[in-house]
Design a protein around this motif. Structure first.
Motif, PDB file in Angstrom:
ATOM      1  N   LEU A  23      -5.288 -14.564  -8.504  1.00 52.62           N
ATOM      2  CA  LEU A  23      -4.541 -13.861  -9.300  1.00 52.62           C
ATOM      3  C   LEU A  23      -5.043 -11.441  -8.911  1.00 52.62           C
ATOM      4  CD1 LEU A  23      -6.538 -14.798 -12.396  1.00 52.62           C
ATOM      5  CD2 LEU A  23      -4.626 -14.682 -12.162  1.00 52.62           C
ATOM      6  N   SER A  24      -5.520 -12.130  -7.647  1.00 52.08           N
ATOM      7  CA  SER A  24      -6.593 -10.640  -6.842  1.00 52.08           C
ATOM      8  C   SER A  24      -4.568 -10.111  -6.255  1.00 52.08           C
ATOM      9  CB  SER A  24      -7.106 -10.931  -5.863  1.00 52.08           C
ATOM     10  OG  SER A  24      -8.742 -10.896  -6.256  1.00 52.08           O
ATOM     11  N   THR A  25      -4.038 -10.645  -5.730  1.00 56.93           N
ATOM     12  CA  THR A  25      -2.542 -11.092  -4.596  1.00 56.93           C
ATOM     13  C   THR A  25      -1.425 -11.092  -6.016  1.00 56.93           C
ATOM     14  OG1 THR A  25      -1.922 -13.456  -5.027  1.00 56.93           O
ATOM     15  CG2 THR A  25      -3.208 -12.285  -2.900  1.00 56.93           C
ATOM     16  N   ILE A  26      -1.590 -11.528  -7.225  1.00 55.76           N
ATOM     17  CA  ILE A  26      -0.583 -10.746  -7.901  1.00 55.76           C
ATOM     18  C   ILE A  26      -0.977  -9.706  -9.025  1.00 55.76           C
ATOM     19  CG2 ILE A  26       0.410 -11.223 -10.425  1.00 55.76           C
ATOM     20  CD1 ILE A  26      -0.242 -14.272  -9.603  1.00 55.76           C
ATOM     21  N   ILE A  27      -2.516  -9.157  -9.122  1.00 57.60           N
ATOM     22  CA  ILE A  27      -2.581  -7.496  -9.698  1.00 57.60           C
ATOM     23  C   ILE A  27      -2.245  -6.421  -8.673  1.00 57.60           C
ATOM     24  CG2 ILE A  27      -4.350  -6.581 -10.579  1.00 57.60           C
ATOM     25  CD1 ILE A  27      -5.201  -9.079 -11.512  1.00 57.60           C
ATOM     26  N   CYS A  28      -2.525  -6.890  -7.452  1.00 60.42           N
ATOM     27  CA  CYS A  28      -2.662  -5.525  -6.124  1.00 60.42           C
ATOM     28  C   CYS A  28      -0.860  -5.705  -5.854  1.00 60.42           C
ATOM     29  CB  CYS A  28      -2.909  -6.682  -4.819  1.00 60.42           C
ATOM     30  SG  CYS A  28      -3.248  -5.310  -3.520  1.00 60.42           S
ATOM     31  N   ASN A  29       0.022  -6.766  -5.959  1.00 56.72           N
ATOM     32  CA  ASN A  29       1.011  -6.697  -5.458  1.00 56.72           C
ATOM     33  C   ASN A  29       2.509  -5.585  -6.533  1.00 56.72           C
ATOM     34  OD1 ASN A  29       4.175  -8.224  -6.129  1.00 56.72           O
ATOM     35  ND2 ASN A  29       4.094  -8.216  -3.253  1.00 56.72           N
ATOM     36  N   ARG A  30       2.137  -6.491  -8.479  1.00 52.67           N
ATOM     37  CA  ARG A  30       2.422  -5.195  -8.794  1.00 52.67           C
ATOM     38  C   ARG A  30       2.487  -4.059  -8.986  1.00 52.67           C
ATOM     39  NH1 ARG A  30       7.350  -8.682  -8.918  1.00 52.67           N
ATOM     40  NH2 ARG A  30       6.917 -11.017  -9.570  1.00 52.67           N
ATOM     41  N   GLY A  31       0.942  -3.992  -9.124  1.00 52.27           N
ATOM     42  CA  GLY A  31       0.364  -2.983  -9.231  1.00 52.27           C
ATOM     43  C   GLY A  31       1.132  -1.366  -8.465  1.00 52.27           C
ATOM     44  N   ALA A  70       4.470   9.591   1.125  1.00 56.44           N
ATOM     45  CA  ALA A  70       3.981   8.955   2.082  1.00 56.44           C
ATOM     46  C   ALA A  70       2.542   7.612   0.960  1.00 56.44           C
ATOM     47  CB  ALA A  70       2.587  10.092   3.015  1.00 56.44           C
ATOM     48  N   ILE A  71       2.783   8.749   0.023  1.00 56.40           N
ATOM     49  CA  ILE A  71       1.816   7.706  -0.884  1.00 56.40           C
ATOM     50  C   ILE A  71       2.710   6.373  -1.158  1.00 56.40           C
ATOM     51  CG2 ILE A  71       1.021   7.259  -3.368  1.00 56.40           C
ATOM     52  CD1 ILE A  71       0.270  10.402  -2.912  1.00 56.40           C
ATOM     53  N   ALA A  72       3.918   6.963  -2.180  1.00 59.23           N
ATOM     54  CA  ALA A  72       4.935   5.263  -2.329  1.00 59.23           C
ATOM     55  C   ALA A  72       5.250   4.524  -0.696  1.00 59.23           C
ATOM     56  CB  ALA A  72       6.614   6.048  -2.053  1.00 59.23           C
ATOM     57  N   VAL A  73       5.458   4.692   0.464  1.00 60.57           N
ATOM     58  CA  VAL A  73       5.490   3.862   1.299  1.00 60.57           C
ATOM     59  C   VAL A  73       4.068   3.593   1.693  1.00 60.57           C
ATOM     60  CG1 VAL A  73       5.156   4.086   4.401  1.00 60.57           C
ATOM     61  CG2 VAL A  73       6.848   5.416   2.991  1.00 60.57           C
ATOM     62  N   THR A  74       2.821   4.513   1.042  1.00 65.19           N
ATOM     63  CA  THR A  74       1.618   3.457   1.594  1.00 65.19           C
ATOM     64  C   THR A  74       1.359   2.287   0.817  1.00 65.19           C
ATOM     65  OG1 THR A  74       0.518   5.150   1.899  1.00 65.19           O
ATOM     66  CG2 THR A  74      -0.709   3.932   1.614  1.00 65.19           C
ATOM     67  N   PHE A  75       1.877   2.524  -0.752  1.00 72.94           N
ATOM     68  CA  PHE A  75       2.056   1.620  -1.522  1.00 72.94           C
ATOM     69  C   PHE A  75       3.163   0.514  -1.544  1.00 72.94           C
ATOM     70  CE2 PHE A  75      -0.499   4.288  -4.284  1.00 72.94           C
ATOM     71  CZ  PHE A  75      -1.208   3.203  -4.380  1.00 72.94           C
ATOM     72  N   GLY A  76       4.520   0.463  -0.637  1.00 73.34           N
ATOM     73  CA  GLY A  76       5.116  -0.367  -0.100  1.00 73.34           C
ATOM     74  C   GLY A  76       4.541  -1.116   0.720  1.00 73.34           C
ATOM     75  N   ILE A  77       4.036  -0.352   1.980  1.00 71.89           N
ATOM     76  CA  ILE A  77       2.554  -1.628   2.557  1.00 71.89           C
ATOM     77  C   ILE A  77       1.449  -2.794   2.175  1.00 71.89           C
ATOM     78  CG2 ILE A  77       1.451  -1.405   4.832  1.00 71.89           C
ATOM     79  CD1 ILE A  77       2.625   1.187   5.385  1.00 71.89           C
ATOM     80  N   ILE A  78       0.643  -2.184   0.695  1.00 72.64           N
ATOM     81  CA  ILE A  78       0.442  -2.816  -0.066  1.00 72.64           C
ATOM     82  C   ILE A  78       1.046  -3.784  -0.638  1.00 72.64           C
ATOM     83  CG2 ILE A  78      -1.424  -2.909  -1.477  1.00 72.64           C
ATOM     84  CD1 ILE A  78      -2.440  -0.275  -0.967  1.00 72.64           C
ATOM     85  N   GLU A  79       2.539  -3.709  -0.734  1.00 72.03           N
ATOM     86  CA  GLU A  79       3.322  -4.690  -1.429  1.00 72.03           C
ATOM     87  C   GLU A  79       3.689  -5.449  -0.144  1.00 72.03           C
ATOM     88  OE1 GLU A  79       6.560  -6.468  -2.741  1.00 72.03           O
ATOM     89  OE2 GLU A  79       6.593  -5.484  -0.829  1.00 72.03           O
ATOM     90  N   ARG A  80       3.949  -5.332   0.344  1.00 68.94           N
ATOM     91  CA  ARG A  80       4.369  -6.277   1.626  1.00 68.94           C
ATOM     92  C   ARG A  80       3.203  -7.268   2.183  1.00 68.94           C
ATOM     93  NH1 ARG A  80       8.243  -5.750   5.177  1.00 68.94           N
ATOM     94  NH2 ARG A  80       7.457  -7.502   6.066  1.00 68.94           N
ATOM     95  N   LEU A  81       1.900  -6.606   2.226  1.00 68.98           N
ATOM     96  CA  LEU A  81       0.818  -7.093   2.389  1.00 68.98           C
ATOM     97  C   LEU A  81       0.519  -8.245   1.349  1.00 68.98           C
ATOM     98  CD1 LEU A  81      -1.704  -4.694   4.104  1.00 68.98           C
ATOM     99  CD2 LEU A  81      -0.225  -6.653   5.757  1.00 68.98           C
ATOM    100  N   SER A  82       0.517  -8.220   0.415  1.00 69.08           N
ATOM    101  CA  SER A  82      -0.183  -8.996  -0.992  1.00 69.08           C
ATOM    102  C   SER A  82       0.835  -9.850  -1.684  1.00 69.08           C
ATOM    103  CB  SER A  82      -0.663  -7.587  -2.779  1.00 69.08           C
ATOM    104  OG  SER A  82       0.865  -6.996  -2.598  1.00 69.08           O
ATOM    105  N   SER A  83       2.188  -9.018  -1.048  1.00 71.63           N
ATOM    106  CA  SER A  83       3.866 -10.634  -0.505  1.00 71.63           C
ATOM    107  C   SER A  83       3.021 -11.480   0.113  1.00 71.63           C
ATOM    108  CB  SER A  83       4.176 -10.048  -1.122  1.00 71.63           C
ATOM    109  OG  SER A  83       5.701 -10.757  -1.169  1.00 71.63           O
ATOM    110  N   SER A  84       2.270 -11.223   0.954  1.00 69.56           N
ATOM    111  CA  SER A  84       2.604 -11.906   2.330  1.00 69.56           C
ATOM    112  C   SER A  84       0.989 -12.861   1.832  1.00 69.56           C
ATOM    113  CB  SER A  84       2.363 -11.053   3.728  1.00 69.56           C
ATOM    114  OG  SER A  84       1.899 -12.162   4.316  1.00 69.56           O
ATOM    115  N   GLY A  85      -0.035 -12.454   1.030  1.00 66.33           N
ATOM    116  CA  GLY A  85      -1.758 -13.133   0.337  1.00 66.33           C
ATOM    117  C   GLY A  85      -0.637 -14.074  -0.143  1.00 66.33           C
TER     118      GLY A  85
END
Length: 475
Positions: A23-31, A70-85
């Motif tokens: 659930l943490s990965t889902i919320i982090c990814n979608r958020g 910069a913020i959009a790219v940062t959240f893109g990185i978070i999306e990639r990491l959460s998707s990996s998780g």
């Protein structure tokens, strides 16, 4: 991804509650997708990027644009990491836990195939859907809003599905035992040196397993430039192919990819049932017992057959990709030679009216046909290697291994991007294609060497000789 994927794998491995982790990965990814979409809309709403007739316009602000980017790219990185998780949690924990024993309905082979089929179908439909939405609405900004709203709608659906699966499986509800922890002296240090040692320890663990060779062989294929990535599509456009041709060829290739999820379970079963030579393999069943999902009781014979089927059919998939990559490279070189040969008055006159010499129809058919055929072998090899890493890695190391494996994959993707930057011109792409062929050959050699090491042989020459002799007698 290279720096943090290993940490993501360790986090998934050390989390005792499977549901909370997923659930943490889902919320982090979608958020992260929702927030990133919001900032992309702000960037694209500035008056220098939209027409004056647009409904929502922001004044041009370079600082705001840079900060938003910069913020959009940062959240893109978070999306990639959460998707990996999320992927690690599902493929290396949930699916392996709920899978039925080998040979029964919903065993690991069939679950992997069905999940990959769903993933490939979504990857085929999603670009077409978002392109249709942007085309219908006539606005890229509304397409981004649609992407964010889609992620918002998916959150309750994914949470409901995860909870339903978790509630229906007592095995998933069982709290995982934490893996062995380092000593107190090791954990007390919080310096960058200690974190670097922990990061390198993940690679040490990765290369100490029995399946690191097929894992690296699969990761090496991510350097391949003969796939439907942005670099290859850009080359095709510059070579004179229309978007309609590219889209059609890509859709046909996707159909072959989806087909691989249908034939792989059957291929593994067939190759495993052909196993009648227990004494010839250096892989001892007793040595494999207790490792991953290989059993030591009489039922484990079916697991050993599955293991043999994975090894053999994976080699067939890798060989199929290698065979079909040769014509693709030859076609690209022929098309490049054609472009070089049109540097005359006719080519100059066509450039004046913004036209390009069309690539040869024959070589184009060869290029796209064999490229589609090769995708079948890629995903057969991917599915078999995935199950090998699921079954031959101990449970307390499975997610950590997957995190490091993701880092290795991203290393080769980065090398591929660097090669594309080093050879940016269209006429230089032939060398990238040749380098891609070399990586496929190296990958095949690595995997073939591993199979030879595990089984003691690659080909039953005695059976080939008997078959040849029997055929010769019939003639």
């Amino acid at each position: 991804m290279i720096l943090f994927s290993t940490s993501v794998g360790h986090w998934v491995q050390n989390s005792p509650n499977r549901l909370r982790t997923l659930l943490s990965t889902i919320i982090c990814n979608r958020g992260s997708v929702i927030i990133g979409s919001f900032f992309w809309v702000l960037i694209l709403s500035q008056e220098d990027l939209v027409g004056h007739e647009a409904i929502f316009i922001l004044p041009k602000n370079t600082l705001l644009k840079g900060l938003g980017f910069a913020i959009a790219v940062t959240f893109g990185i978070i999306e990639r990491l959460s998707s990996s998780g999320n992927l690690i949690s599902m493929e290396r924990d949930w699916v392996v836990t709920v899978a039925a024993p080998a040979g029964r309905p919903y065993d690991l082979t069939h679950l992997n195939a069905v999940m990959r089929r769903i993933d490939l179908v979504c990857k085929l439909i999603s670009p077409i859907l978002i392109a249709a939405v942007i085309s219908a609405l006539g606005s890229i900004r509304l397409g981004i809003v649609f992407t964010g709203l889609t992620s918002l709608v998916c959150i309750p659906i994914e949470i409901f599905s995860a909870k339903r699966a978790w509630n229906s499986s007592p095995l998933l509800q069982t709290r995982r035992m934490p893996p062995p922890q380092p000593t107190t002296s090791q954990t007390s240090s919080r310096s960058w040196l200690a974190k670097t040692r922990q990061y390198l320890h993940g690679f040490e663990l990765y290369f100490s397993t029995t399946v690191w060779v097929p894992s690296v062989a699969l990761a090496l294929l991510h350097f391949n430039m003969l796939t439907w990535r942005a670099t290859f599509i850009t080359y095709l456009i510059n070579a004179g192919y229309s978007l309609n041709i590219i889209t059609t060829a890509r859709a046909i290739g996707s159909l072959f990819e989806i087909t691989s999820t249908v034939i792989t379970p059957r291929g593994i079963e067939y190759m495993g049932k052909a196993y009648h030579h227990k004494g010839s393999s250096p892989v001892d069943e007793d040595d494999e017992a207790g490792v991953g999902l290989i059993d030591s009781d009489p039922r484990g014979n079916r697991d050993v057959e599955t293991l043999i089927g994975l090894q053999r059919f994976g080699l067939w998939g890798m060989s199929w990709q290698l065979i079909n990559t040769f014509p693709v490279v030859v076609a690209l070189w022929a098309i490049s030679a054609q472009r070089d040969g049109t540097e005359g008055l006719l080519a100059v006159s066509r450039r004046i009216v913004y036209q390009q010499a069309s690539p040869s129809v024959g070589w184009s058919i060869v290029l796209f046909s064999f490229l589609a055929f090769s995708r079948l072998g890629v995903w057969v090899f991917d599915l078999t290697t995935q199950q090998l890493t699921q079954t031959l890695i101990p449970q307390h190391q499975r997610s950590s291994f997957a995190g490091t494996e993701s880092s290795v994959v991203n290393i080769f993707e980065l090398l591929g991007a660097g090669a594309a930057i080093a050879f940016p011109r269209t006429e230089q792409y032939r060398w990238l294609a040749l380098a891609s062929l070399v990586t496929v050959i190296v990958s095949w050699i690595m995997y073939a060497f591993w199979v030879r090491q595990q089984r003691g042989h690659l080909v039953h020459w005695e059976k080939l000789v008997r078959g040849f002799c029997s055929t010769a007698r019939k003639w």
